[in-house]
Design a protein around this motif. Structure first.
Motif, short mmCIF file in Angstrom:
data_model
loop_
_atom_site.label_atom_id
_atom_site.label_comp_id
_atom_site.label_asym_id
_atom_site.label_seq_id
_atom_site.Cartn_x
_atom_site.Cartn_y
_atom_site.Cartn_z
N GLY A 1 0.69 -1.05 -0.30
CA GLY A 1 -0.15 -0.17 -0.32
C GLY A 1 1.16 1.30 0.54
N VAL A 2 2.41 0.85 -0.10
CA VAL A 2 3.14 1.98 0.36
C VAL A 2 3.64 2.44 -1.28
CG1 VAL A 2 5.20 3.42 0.98
CG2 VAL A 2 3.66 1.73 2.43
N THR A 3 4.18 1.24 -2.27
CA THR A 3 4.24 1.66 -3.01
C THR A 3 4.04 0.74 -4.40
OG1 THR A 3 5.67 -0.68 -2.94
CG2 THR A 3 6.69 1.01 -1.82
N ALA A 4 3.60 -0.66 -4.31
CA ALA A 4 3.13 -1.40 -5.53
C ALA A 4 1.75 -0.67 -5.79
CB ALA A 4 3.35 -2.57 -5.20
N ASN A 5 0.87 -0.52 -5.25
CA ASN A 5 -0.88 -0.33 -5.17
C ASN A 5 -1.11 0.79 -5.51
OD1 ASN A 5 -0.94 -2.98 -4.91
ND2 ASN A 5 -1.90 -2.29 -2.82
N PRO A 6 -0.11 1.84 -5.02
CA PRO A 6 -0.43 3.19 -5.59
C PRO A 6 0.51 3.52 -6.77
CG PRO A 6 0.92 3.85 -3.14
CD PRO A 6 0.62 1.91 -3.47
N GLY B 1 5.55 -12.00 -4.12
CA GLY B 1 6.18 -12.97 -4.36
C GLY B 1 4.92 -14.25 -5.45
N THR B 2 4.29 -14.15 -6.52
CA THR B 2 3.92 -15.94 -7.12
C THR B 2 4.09 -15.42 -8.45
OG1 THR B 2 1.54 -15.64 -7.19
CG2 THR B 2 1.61 -13.59 -7.26
N PRO B 3 4.05 -17.51 -8.38
CA PRO B 3 4.45 -17.51 -10.39
C PRO B 3 3.18 -16.88 -10.93
CG PRO B 3 3.99 -19.33 -9.11
CD PRO B 3 4.30 -18.33 -8.06
N PHE B 4 2.07 -17.42 -10.46
CA PHE B 4 0.56 -17.58 -11.60
C PHE B 4 0.08 -16.43 -12.06
CE2 PHE B 4 -3.18 -14.94 -11.29
CZ PHE B 4 -4.22 -15.45 -11.28
N ALA B 5 -0.57 -16.63 -13.62
CA ALA B 5 -0.61 -15.88 -14.32
C ALA B 5 -2.46 -16.17 -14.85
CB ALA B 5 0.13 -15.76 -15.64
N THR B 6 -2.78 -15.61 -15.04
CA THR B 6 -4.10 -15.47 -16.01
C THR B 6 -4.14 -15.79 -17.57
OG1 THR B 6 -6.34 -15.20 -15.82
CG2 THR B 6 -4.86 -13.26 -16.28
N TYR B 7 -4.89 -16.47 -17.75
CA TYR B 7 -4.82 -16.08 -19.98
C TYR B 7 -4.23 -14.82 -20.94
CZ TYR B 7 -10.05 -15.01 -20.16
OH TYR B 7 -11.49 -14.28 -19.99
N VAL B 8 -4.16 -14.01 -20.23
CA VAL B 8 -3.73 -12.68 -20.32
C VAL B 8 -2.47 -12.19 -19.51
CG1 VAL B 8 -6.23 -12.07 -20.96
CG2 VAL B 8 -4.92 -11.11 -19.58
N PRO B 9 -1.99 -11.84 -20.88
CA PRO B 9 -0.48 -11.31 -20.04
C PRO B 9 -0.62 -10.74 -18.69
CG PRO B 9 -1.09 -10.13 -22.66
CD PRO B 9 -1.89 -10.85 -22.43
N THR B 10 0.41 -11.39 -17.44
CA THR B 10 -0.48 -11.11 -16.08
C THR B 10 0.76 -9.87 -15.96
OG1 THR B 10 -2.10 -12.94 -15.46
CG2 THR B 10 -0.67 -11.33 -14.10
N VAL B 11 0.59 -8.97 -15.89
CA VAL B 11 2.37 -7.71 -15.35
C VAL B 11 2.47 -8.41 -13.51
CG1 VAL B 11 3.27 -5.48 -15.36
CG2 VAL B 11 2.03 -6.65 -17.51
N LYS B 12 3.32 -8.10 -13.01
CA LYS B 12 3.79 -8.66 -11.37
C LYS B 12 5.09 -7.46 -11.41
CE LYS B 12 2.44 -12.42 -11.79
NZ LYS B 12 3.71 -14.05 -11.21
N VAL B 13 3.59 -6.80 -10.41
CA VAL B 13 4.77 -5.67 -9.79
C VAL B 13 5.50 -5.92 -8.46
CG1 VAL B 13 4.16 -2.70 -9.80
CG2 VAL B 13 3.61 -4.40 -11.43
N SER B 14 6.52 -5.88 -8.05
CA SER B 14 6.86 -5.80 -6.96
C SER B 14 6.80 -4.36 -5.82
CB SER B 14 7.69 -6.32 -7.08
OG SER B 14 9.16 -5.40 -7.14
N SER B 15 6.22 -4.74 -4.52
CA SER B 15 6.77 -3.84 -3.71
C SER B 15 7.53 -3.73 -2.97
CB SER B 15 4.77 -4.34 -2.28
OG SER B 15 5.76 -4.67 -1.55
N ASN B 16 8.82 -4.35 -2.97
CA ASN B 16 10.32 -4.22 -2.70
C ASN B 16 10.85 -4.38 -3.38
OD1 ASN B 16 10.68 -7.05 -1.58
ND2 ASN B 16 8.50 -6.68 -1.17
N SER B 17 11.60 -4.20 -3.94
CA SER B 17 12.86 -4.60 -4.36
C SER B 17 14.01 -6.17 -4.14
CB SER B 17 14.42 -3.79 -4.26
OG SER B 17 13.49 -2.12 -4.94
#
Length: 501
Positions: A279-284, A424-440
């Motif tokens: 709620g500090v980095t990725a979601n904003p 982290g999670t390896p999951f993806a749905t059937y359209v391109p799924t962009v994983k955005v991390s909250s921390n480096s």
């Protein structure tokens, strides 16, 4: 880099941006020097003042629960000394706020596929869809055979099998819901061609019903791009299926990308494996992207209704009108009633992983989750299985389950899903799924999972990183492959209620 952040001037807690040892002095503007009286883990909260038992704990400018014991200034604030304020169903009234003016129009384009029905895809994918789960295992040999002939997926961007477990034995309401999602998938703008596989020997005649539903929803079927394979009517369904795939591959050979306005973007907003920094980095950061897309006349979709509990009044206050407000109230109360119908506690959240990452209560989680929606007005509310009808920010009925909720966004016609994660999670749905991390840390640990590191906000301004992120999303829309595409990770999950026969 600062080692903590205070998210709102009214907050009684700060959030640790890195591990902070006991005895560290935090220099604050409004609270003076605060000395930590115990070790604080990254993403966890620190009391900025003495908080009496029963008093609200404030984060994001809102209560995230109440203190269950006296909390000392500099103390760790978490599940051992804070509890939720939420209980039962609530009454709501429409109290709209002034929504910030839309941002500037942007002349950039993305390179997409214009479909005959006017929709725009960001991929030209081949979807292989089983109507019943009993033929799902047929998909693996079909994909293997096709890829042996076309190692680069032929004329498609991706070959995507949509395996599931639903069949005619499934209770009728669940089967009808599943079939609706599969019809939605067949009409997804990212689908250049579709092979629909059925068993073909059931009284339900599932392939015939699928054709009827497709025609009802989308008009006459383009038989060059949509094929139907009945296993019962084939002596060799692998050979026949492969022949159909070759015909579909030929049908899309002349498809090409053309410049499309950003108003054609439809993007799902999701989170999973959240931590105290989500709620500090990725979601904003997603909130910035959502506001940008809305300003261009595009569409974003926020789902995970249970993770709106505790922050729903913020979304309600941004409803564009009374009718939309009423839809949001129904969305929230309907999901609470669903929990009660199956004798489940409404507010038993967050998950153990969320708690380990620093999230203490459902309000804490929801106020962070809804940051993904930005500040734009809520223009519509979609029920599960609905297609997008209204531009701008939409809310979608779907559970907190990552797979089900992301699949629902894809089925609503989102061309991609942005998925924030702190753990982290390896999951993806059937359209391109962009994983955005909250921390480096997680971005460096899991480079095959994470596509964009929002942890860079520790060293870079939001304005600067948001500009980079927007361009990254335009690049993905124009064909840049996400990690799930690079490693052929695709999936679909369908919402289920009640028993399984």
């Amino acid at each position: 880099m600062n080692n903590f952040i205070i998210l709102d001037d009214h907050d009684s807690v700060a959030v640790a941006l890195q591990d902070i040892p006991e005895g560290t002095v935090l220099k604050t503007r409004d609270h003076g020097d605060v000395t930590t009286i115990e070790d604080i883990t990254r993403g966890h909260k620190i009391a900025l003042e003495d908080i009496k038992k029963g008093a609200d704990v404030i984060k994001y400018g809102y209560p995230i629960g109440h203190a269950t014991q006296d909390i000392k200034r500099g103390e760790h604030v978490h599940i051992h000394n804070i509890a939720t304020n939420l209980s039962g169903e609530l009454s709501y009234h429409y109290d709209p706020i002034k929504v910030p003016a839309k941002g500037k129009k942007d002349d950039r384009k993305f390179m997409g596929y214009k479909r005959p029905n006017g929709k725009v895809g960001i991929r030209n994918d081949l979807y292989i869809i089983p109507v019943v789960g009993s033929v799902s295992e047929l998909l693996d040999p079909l994909v293997t055979e096709f890829k042996a002939l076309h190692p680069d997926d032929g004329n498609f961007d991706n070959v995507v099998p949509l395996k599931h477990t639903y069949g005619i034995e499934t209770p009728q309401d669940n089967y009808e819901r599943a079939r609706k999602i599969l019809v939605d998938a067949a009409m997804q703008p990212n689908a250049g061609a579709v092979l629909i596989c059925g068993l073909g020997c059931t009284d339900d005649d599932e392939l015939k019903k699928m054709k009827e539903l497709l025609e009802e929803a989308n008009g006459p079927i383009d038989t060059k791009r949509v094929k139907f394979l009945s296993s019962a009517d084939s002596d060799d369904e692998i050979a026949d299926g492969l022949a159909m795939l070759e015909e579909l591959n030929e049908a899309v050979k002349d498809d090409h990308r053309t410049p499309q306005p950003l108003s054609e973007l439809k993007i799902g907003l999701k989170c999973g494996g959240s931590d105290g920094l989500s709620g500090v980095t990725a979601n904003p950061l997603l909130g910035r992207l959502s506001d940008f897309v809305a300003a261009q006349g595009g569409t974003t979709v926020l789902s995970e209704v249970p993770e709106m509990f505790g922050a729903e009044t913020i979304l309600m206050s941004r409803a564009k009108d009374q009718a939309t407000f009423d839809k949001i109230v129904h969305l929230i109360n309907n999901f609470k009633e669903y929990f009660e119908r199956f004798h489940q506690p409404i507010y038993e959240n967050p998950s153990p992983g969320n708690k380990a990452g620093g999230i203490s209560t459902l309000e804490d989680k929801s106020l962070g989750c809804t940051q993904k929606s930005g500040t734009s007005s809520v223009n519509d509310v979609l029920m599960y299985g609905d297609k997008i009808k209204t531009r701008g920010l939409n809310l979608l009925q779907a559970p907190g389950n990552d797979l089900v909720s992301s699949s629902a966004e894809a089925s609503a016609d989102c061309q991609m899903v942005l998925f924030t994660t702190g753990r982290g999670t390896p999951f993806a749905t059937y359209v391109p799924t962009v994983k955005v991390s909250s921390n480096s840390y997680i971005a460096n640990l899991k480079p095959r999972w994470i596509d964009f590191d929002a942890g860079q906000l520790m060293n870079e301004s939001m304005d600067s990183l948001a500009d980079k992120f927007i361009q990254f999303i335009i690049d993905v829309a124009s064909g840049k492959k996400t990690n799930n595409e690079k490693y052929n990770v695709h999936g679909i999950a369908i919402f289920k209620t009640g028993l399984t026969k």
